[in-house]
Design a protein around this motif. Sequence first.
Motif: not given
Length: 79
Positions: A4-9, A20-25, A53-55, A72-77
Amino acid sequence: MTVPLPTDTTRWRCTLCGNLTRFDVTRTSKVVEYVHLDLAGESNVEEREVVSETIESVRCRWCNAVDQVELVDRPGAGS
């Protein structure tokens, strides 16, 4: 297995190393583009609409784990 794609939260996290920061998609996209060609034949995409679009897979850049990504939840979401 699709991821699944990440969302705003939410955001991606590697379950093996915690990255949490580096991925090959790898993704498959179906798009409609408005392409403008200048008189020399050089193209420029002026509009782009993603129809679908499909990951396909996500690989962690830190530990090379394939498809070991969770949302996972984003900080402050929750604020």
